[in-house]
Each structure stands twice: as structure tokens, then as C-alpha cells.
Design a protein around this motif. Sequence first.
Motif, PDB file in Angstrom:
ATOM      1  N   GLN A   1      -3.978 -13.550   3.854  1.00  0.00           N
ATOM      2  CA  GLN A   1      -3.891 -13.257   2.499  1.00  0.00           C
ATOM      3  C   GLN A   1      -2.723 -12.015   2.298  1.00  0.00           C
ATOM      4  OE1 GLN A   1      -5.699 -13.372  -0.792  1.00  0.00           O
ATOM      5  NE2 GLN A   1      -5.322 -11.426  -1.370  1.00  0.00           N
ATOM      6  N   GLY A   2      -1.933 -12.459   1.419  1.00  0.00           N
ATOM      7  CA  GLY A   2      -0.982 -11.239   1.154  1.00  0.00           C
ATOM      8  C   GLY A   2      -1.567 -10.029   0.683  1.00  0.00           C
ATOM      9  N   CYS A   3      -1.073  -8.881   0.838  1.00  0.00           N
ATOM     10  CA  CYS A   3      -1.394  -7.539   0.612  1.00  0.00           C
ATOM     11  C   CYS A   3      -0.783  -6.752  -0.398  1.00  0.00           C
ATOM     12  CB  CYS A   3      -1.664  -6.834   1.783  1.00  0.00           C
ATOM     13  SG  CYS A   3       0.058  -6.294   2.514  1.00  0.00           S
ATOM     14  N   GLN A   4      -1.292  -5.800  -1.033  1.00  0.00           N
ATOM     15  CA  GLN A   4      -0.617  -4.505  -1.738  1.00  0.00           C
ATOM     16  C   GLN A   4      -0.568  -3.578  -0.622  1.00  0.00           C
ATOM     17  OE1 GLN A   4       0.632  -5.367  -4.732  1.00  0.00           O
ATOM     18  NE2 GLN A   4      -0.038  -7.271  -4.413  1.00  0.00           N
ATOM     19  N   PRO A   5       0.766  -3.009  -0.360  1.00  0.00           N
ATOM     20  CA  PRO A   5       0.768  -2.066   0.647  1.00  0.00           C
ATOM     21  C   PRO A   5       0.395  -0.630   0.025  1.00  0.00           C
ATOM     22  CG  PRO A   5       2.888  -3.441   0.551  1.00  0.00           C
ATOM     23  CD  PRO A   5       1.952  -3.809  -0.456  1.00  0.00           C
ATOM     24  N   GLN A   6      -0.616  -0.037   0.934  1.00  0.00           N
ATOM     25  CA  GLN A   6      -1.131   1.296   0.722  1.00  0.00           C
ATOM     26  C   GLN A   6      -0.083   2.250   0.931  1.00  0.00           C
ATOM     27  OE1 GLN A   6      -4.054   1.128  -1.429  1.00  0.00           O
ATOM     28  NE2 GLN A   6      -3.315  -0.957  -1.601  1.00  0.00           N
ATOM     29  N   PRO A   7      -0.583   3.687   0.406  1.00  0.00           N
ATOM     30  CA  PRO A   7       0.082   4.630   0.698  1.00  0.00           C
ATOM     31  C   PRO A   7       0.350   4.992   2.451  1.00  0.00           C
ATOM     32  CG  PRO A   7      -1.081   5.271  -1.069  1.00  0.00           C
ATOM     33  CD  PRO A   7      -1.401   4.020  -0.728  1.00  0.00           C
ATOM     34  N   GLN A   8      -0.503   4.633   2.921  1.00  0.00           N
ATOM     35  CA  GLN A   8      -0.816   5.007   4.280  1.00  0.00           C
ATOM     36  C   GLN A   8      -0.149   3.665   5.347  1.00  0.00           C
ATOM     37  OE1 GLN A   8      -3.286   4.382   2.477  1.00  0.00           O
ATOM     38  NE2 GLN A   8      -4.879   3.277   3.342  1.00  0.00           N
ATOM     39  N   CYS A   9       0.061   2.645   4.541  1.00  0.00           N
ATOM     40  CA  CYS A   9       0.556   1.659   5.306  1.00  0.00           C
ATOM     41  C   CYS A   9       1.911   1.727   5.710  1.00  0.00           C
ATOM     42  CB  CYS A   9       0.568   0.273   4.538  1.00  0.00           C
ATOM     43  SG  CYS A   9      -1.321  -0.114   3.994  1.00  0.00           S
ATOM     44  N   PHE A  10       2.301   1.470   7.069  1.00  0.00           N
ATOM     45  CA  PHE A  10       3.717   1.537   7.490  1.00  0.00           C
ATOM     46  C   PHE A  10       3.972   0.135   8.558  1.00  0.00           C
ATOM     47  CE2 PHE A  10       2.896   2.956  11.891  1.00  0.00           C
ATOM     48  CZ  PHE A  10       1.501   3.569  11.723  1.00  0.00           C
ATOM     49  N   CYS A  11       3.377  -0.999   8.257  1.00  0.00           N
ATOM     50  CA  CYS A  11       3.323  -1.939   9.104  1.00  0.00           C
ATOM     51  C   CYS A  11       4.969  -2.493   9.127  1.00  0.00           C
ATOM     52  CB  CYS A  11       2.698  -3.247   8.445  1.00  0.00           C
ATOM     53  SG  CYS A  11       2.834  -3.365   6.776  1.00  0.00           S
ATOM     54  N   ARG A  12       5.478  -2.345   7.753  1.00  0.00           N
ATOM     55  CA  ARG A  12       7.004  -2.926   7.901  1.00  0.00           C
ATOM     56  C   ARG A  12       7.810  -2.044   8.967  1.00  0.00           C
ATOM     57  NH1 ARG A  12       9.539  -5.878   4.525  1.00  0.00           N
ATOM     58  NH2 ARG A  12      11.531  -5.467   3.749  1.00  0.00           N
ATOM     59  N   SER A  13       7.557  -0.705   9.234  1.00  0.00           N
ATOM     60  CA  SER A  13       8.356   0.013  10.435  1.00  0.00           C
ATOM     61  C   SER A  13       8.123  -0.663  11.829  1.00  0.00           C
ATOM     62  CB  SER A  13       8.131   1.270  10.337  1.00  0.00           C
ATOM     63  OG  SER A  13       8.344   1.971   9.108  1.00  0.00           O
ATOM     64  N   MET A  14       6.726  -1.187  11.700  1.00  0.00           N
ATOM     65  CA  MET A  14       6.322  -1.663  13.142  1.00  0.00           C
ATOM     66  C   MET A  14       6.574  -3.244  13.172  1.00  0.00           C
ATOM     67  SD  MET A  14       5.512   0.962  13.825  1.00  0.00           S
ATOM     68  CE  MET A  14       5.085   0.706  15.678  1.00  0.00           C
ATOM     69  N   GLY A  15       7.201  -3.905  12.171  1.00  0.00           N
ATOM     70  CA  GLY A  15       7.537  -5.474  12.073  1.00  0.00           C
ATOM     71  C   GLY A  15       6.528  -6.256  12.099  1.00  0.00           C
ATOM     72  N   THR A  16       5.221  -5.704  11.572  1.00  0.00           N
ATOM     73  CA  THR A  16       4.243  -6.629  11.268  1.00  0.00           C
ATOM     74  C   THR A  16       3.442  -6.706   9.942  1.00  0.00           C
ATOM     75  OG1 THR A  16       3.068  -4.131  11.776  1.00  0.00           O
ATOM     76  CG2 THR A  16       3.190  -5.661  13.798  1.00  0.00           C
ATOM     77  N   ASP A  17       4.667  -6.697   9.211  1.00  0.00           N
ATOM     78  CA  ASP A  17       4.287  -6.818   7.611  1.00  0.00           C
ATOM     79  C   ASP A  17       4.149  -8.260   7.305  1.00  0.00           C
ATOM     80  OD1 ASP A  17       6.895  -6.541   8.317  1.00  0.00           O
ATOM     81  OD2 ASP A  17       7.467  -6.455   6.179  1.00  0.00           O
TER      82      ASP A  17
END
Lengths: 274, 346
Positions: free
Chosen positions: B136-152
Motif C-alpha cells: 500500500q502506498g505510504c505518506q512519508p513521515q519526517p523520520q523516513c529516509f527509504c528514498r536514500s536507501m533505494g527502498t521507497d
Amino acid sequence: MAAPLSYLGVGLDRPRVGVFEFTSCEGCQLQLVNNEATLLDFLNLIELVNFREAMSERSDDYDIALVEGSISRADEVARLKEIRTNARLLVALGSCACFGGVNQLKNRFGDLDWVKKKVYGDFPIASQEVRPLADFVAVDLMIYGCPPKKEEIEKVVTNLVVGKKVAMPKYPVCMECKANENICLFTLGEPCLGPITRAGCDAWCPNHRRGCWGCRGPAEAANVRELEAIMARHGFSREAMLDRLECFGGFSSQVAALRGQPRRPRKARSSKRS
Amino acid sequence: MIFATFSKKELPRLFDLLAPNTVVGPVQKGLDRAGRPLYDFDVIYRFQDLRLDYPTTIHSAKRHFLPHRESLCTFTLQGNDWEKQVDYNVYKPVVFFGLHACDINALNKLDKVLSSPPYPNPYYTAKRRNMFIIGQGCQPQPQCFCRSMGTDTALHGFDLFLTDLGDRYFAEILSATAYQFLQKIITRPPTAKDHDRYKEVVTERNQQFQTTVDTTDLTKLLDLEFESAAWQQWGDKCLSCGTCANVCPTCYCYGVEETVDLDLRGAAKTKYLYSCNLIDFAEVAGGHNFRPQTATRLKYRYYHKHRGFVEAYEESLCVGCGRCGEACLAGITVPDVLASVRALGG
Ligand code: SF4
Ligand code: SF4
Ligand code: SF4
Ligand code: SF4
Ligand code: SF4
């Protein structure tokens, strides 16, 4: 006479066990006879030879002494030394025996004569500074907790009987609390000593939404300084933290360091040792 | 990839079709001290308990495939003989309803260690093979950094992935099972308008990331900064409590305990999850501890996640979910630690 014990076809000796109490609430002893579902199996592993709370026989011939309570009178010191002489293995059972327990709170007042007067008035009673067993005799094993979990006592006794190593967790209560997937009490707005307290109780208090009071004493890497910062960040006063740290006596050296000096006069401590 | 769209009204029907299995999904678990709702994964019995709008969960869904305690085997003893019983603890397929991309990627990473040669773990693999995953698609939270890890985004490792387009879902279908279930509810092929809306929603979502981690040459940087003062600074704060590993969707370290039953007629081998931050993690037989210092243990957690694992699998063992940093009472977060190592080392 019970049938001989054996494990995987190998005969085992049933250790002769004595249960003794000093200054305490008898809650740890009560744990020994708790858990009806497994009580008979538990009692089958040992030969109880001395247990005031549960039987009338009194023998001084025992291998293992399970000792509850702290030491708060001179005559207790003498009796403890005798138990030490008789027992092959002396086990400190519960927070009072391990650290002084709730009883040692009175040491906080420094002037112990004043404490005695407050509680007993002019009634003559022998009472001295409350100390853990290890201040007087060598303790071979500590079973932590106020009270210890019966499951833990069962495991320790089973391991002693089959000759397996007895090991207590070295990590703090948070580890068990997280494994149980509790919501952290700090998140809910309550203080907790779980981050610095030795685990083994399966996070008993946090499981019931109560912050840990440190009854099992410090974990082996207890970062009290950081907990102080955490408490402050969450709006809890230093005294609120010290109250918890002082409650069972397990953190006495950390408390002394936090308070900057030992709270009570030196002579009160040394004059009670003999 | 096959795509479909369906009205939100169809989702309860999909849930009911899957409900004969164990369904695990996000639920609300009370409020924090400021009155904000808290979420966690749990078994779902009624569709209305499912909170697909969850921001994140306190713990990962790990306990449903890597339980904190799990029996590996038990033994029944009789005389000097014994019989061993093994149970992989898989009774019913588990439907994961509403995993975010990070958590799906976490499973993909775990698969590389636990479901691959040379030592596939049958307990994990049995559960993994009996999963049906609805992402399910998410709403990135302030603590999320999945995009940096290539897991977004999740490219595989799920059956169905849903993106909320307002009144309808955009569904990516990855398995035949998912396709068959969708046959039982009303769906339609997406139109060009659906595609546009999908791209809009995803772009909007991707603009919400607030936290980044610079992973440029991170493995080399970590090698160079083995002695960095940053490790000691974080080590001074660390409580050695293991909370970070416990809430992490990818931490898999464990210990094994052997116990004898109280009646001496049985015994058991139990696996329990452990953490490299705990004081005796690197203690060996005989009592020697290879990592007695907290700072060293903390450092090795980062070395496993961001160096060792990358060298072995060309990807990090961190999906950037931010749970460890949120749960750490000492306030130790992956972005802060990695940034300080980079900065202090300069
Ligand atoms: S409630 Fe207490 S024991 Fe549990 S995680 Fe929080 S601090 Fe640790
Ligand atoms: S949670 Fe703390 S106070 Fe409660 S039983 Fe465990 S160690 Fe004792
Ligand atoms: S980094 Fe934080 S959560 Fe992890 S062990 Fe240290 S104090 Fe605990
Ligand atoms: S290390 Fe922290 S941010 Fe990374 S996957 Fe684990 S819990 Fe999430
Ligand atoms: S070594 Fe540490 S970081 Fe790596 S999986 Fe184990 S617990 Fe997690």
C-alpha cells in the motif's frame, strides 16, 4: 519416598534444600509454593529439609540454601554465617537478599536511631543498617526480583539438578519489553527504569503498563547517565528518578555517584560489619 | 506488470475473500502522551479495524515471520531414549494487508539471507512461502529516509500493491493468486486518466521526504572512519538495550536456548531474537567478550547494515523506515549517526 530422579537414563541426585528468611515480606518464599500447575514437579526435583513457611521439619543437613531477606540485626548475621557453613550452594533469593530490597530504604534517613524511634517508639528492638547477604558471606548465586518469577526459579533449580549452567540475562528489561511489543511507557508519558535494569522478569511491569522500578538491579551495561537525560527530556524530575533507583537497593553505587556523596555518615556503615 | 483499478467500495469484499486466512495489518494501539494515535501490526478480524491510512508502525511486522521467540524443536524423553519433534509453526497462510514499500523491501532483503543458499532457514522460508502480501502506498513521515536507501518503491516481493487515487485504488498485480482474487471483485483496466492520476499521486508523495542520508561511497567511508570520534560520542549515549534491533524489519540475529522441562521428561530448543548492541552479543565460550565497549557494539551495528551487507549483497540491510530512531530513547538515529561519521571524519 519419591522415585529416583533420572534424566535421559542417567541417575540424578535430588539436592537437599533449605529455605531461610531474614528481614523480608516472605513473598519470595511464597513464590516457591506458587504455580500449582507445576508445583508437584517442582517439589519432586528437590528434597526440602527446612522451610518454615511450608513444613515443620528442620534439618541443618542441606546442599542448597535458598535465602530470602536482608540483614538488619546482629543475630541475623550469626545465623547467616551458620547457613553459609552448612550449605554447599548459598542462593540469594530476591531483591532483599541480593541488594537489601525495600527494607534498605530506611538507610536513606542517615540517622537510624531516629528511624527506629519513629517506627517503634520506645519499644526496645535490635535494628541496624539494612545490608544485602553478600556484605557478610559469599553468595554463590543471585535470583533477582521482588519477587522473582516462579518460572525463573523453576529454570534455575532444573538447571542445578541436571548440572546445566545457570545464566541470568545481562541485557536490560527493554529487550523483553520490545519482544513483547509493548508500547514504551515513555511514549505514554510515564517513567521507566527498563533501559538500565537487568531483564529476566519478561518485562513484568511494562507488560501491565507500569514503569519498571528496577527491582532486579542494574543490567551489566547500565547507562544511568543517559537515563538521567532521558528522564529530563520527558519532564521527570531527578528526585522522581532517584526514588525509583533507591527503591530496591540494586543501584546503590549509581545513586551514590548521582548524589555526589554517600548519603549516610561513614561510621554507620562500618560499625555494623563484624 | 498487470494493472487494474477498482472502487474503494470493493476493498471490504477483497478483505472478506481473504479473511479465511490469518490477516495481519495496521491497527491503532491507543494514543501517545500528546494524544497522537499509535499504530502497530496485528491480526485483523474485522475490516473496519484495518487502518490503511497509518503513517508508520512502532514495531515492524517481524513477529509474524521472525518471531521474537520461536520453538525450533522439542524432545520427548523416555528412559535413555528420545524423540524429536520439529514444527515450522506454519498453520495457515498469512495475508499481510497494507505493507509499505520499506517493509516489503525488508522481506526481500531477509530472503537473501534466510531463504537462500548456503543456509536457508526453514522456519522463516516456510512462513515466507505462505504469505500473501498486499502493499500500500505510504505518506512519508519526517523520520523516513527509504528514498536514500533505494527502498521507497517495491519492485517485487508482493502479490498486489495498491495506490490510493482518492475514490479508487490503482492496483499493481504481481502474482497469479492476486489476479484470481481480483477476478472475484469488480475491477476495470486503468484508463489514461487513471495513469495520470497515479503519476500525480506518486510525484506528490515523493516530494514529501524530509530526511536524507548521503550514501555516496558509504562502505569506503565507513572503512576509513573506523576510528572516528563519532562512534564514541554515540556510544556514550547508547543504552545497550537492543530496542533498535527489536523494532527493525531487517534485523535477524538470534540466540538459541536449550531448556529441560521441569518434569525432566522433555526438553526444547528455542530461538530468540538478539541484538548486536547487547553487552554479551560477542561473548564466546570461555567468557571472552570481543566487543565489551558500547561504542564498539554500536559501530558494528552500522558496519553490518551499511558495509558488510552491502559488500555481500550490493545493497544495504537498512530500508530507511526510521523505526529504530523513533524507538531509541537515547535519540540515536541512522541519519544522524551516518552524517556525523561523514562530518567528523572530514
Ligand atoms: S516501557 Fe520501559 S522497559 Fe519497555 S521499552 Fe520503554 S523504557 Fe524499556
Ligand atoms: S519490570 Fe522492573 S520492577 Fe517490574 S519486575 Fe521487572 S525488574 Fe522488577
Ligand atoms: S542505539 Fe538506541 S535503541 Fe539501539 S541499543 Fe542503543 S540506546 Fe538502545
Ligand atoms: S536500521 Fe532503523 S531505519 Fe534501518 S531498517 Fe532498521 S529500523 Fe528501519
Ligand atoms: S548484527 Fe546487528 S544490525 Fe546486523 S542484523 Fe544483527 S542485530 Fe541487526
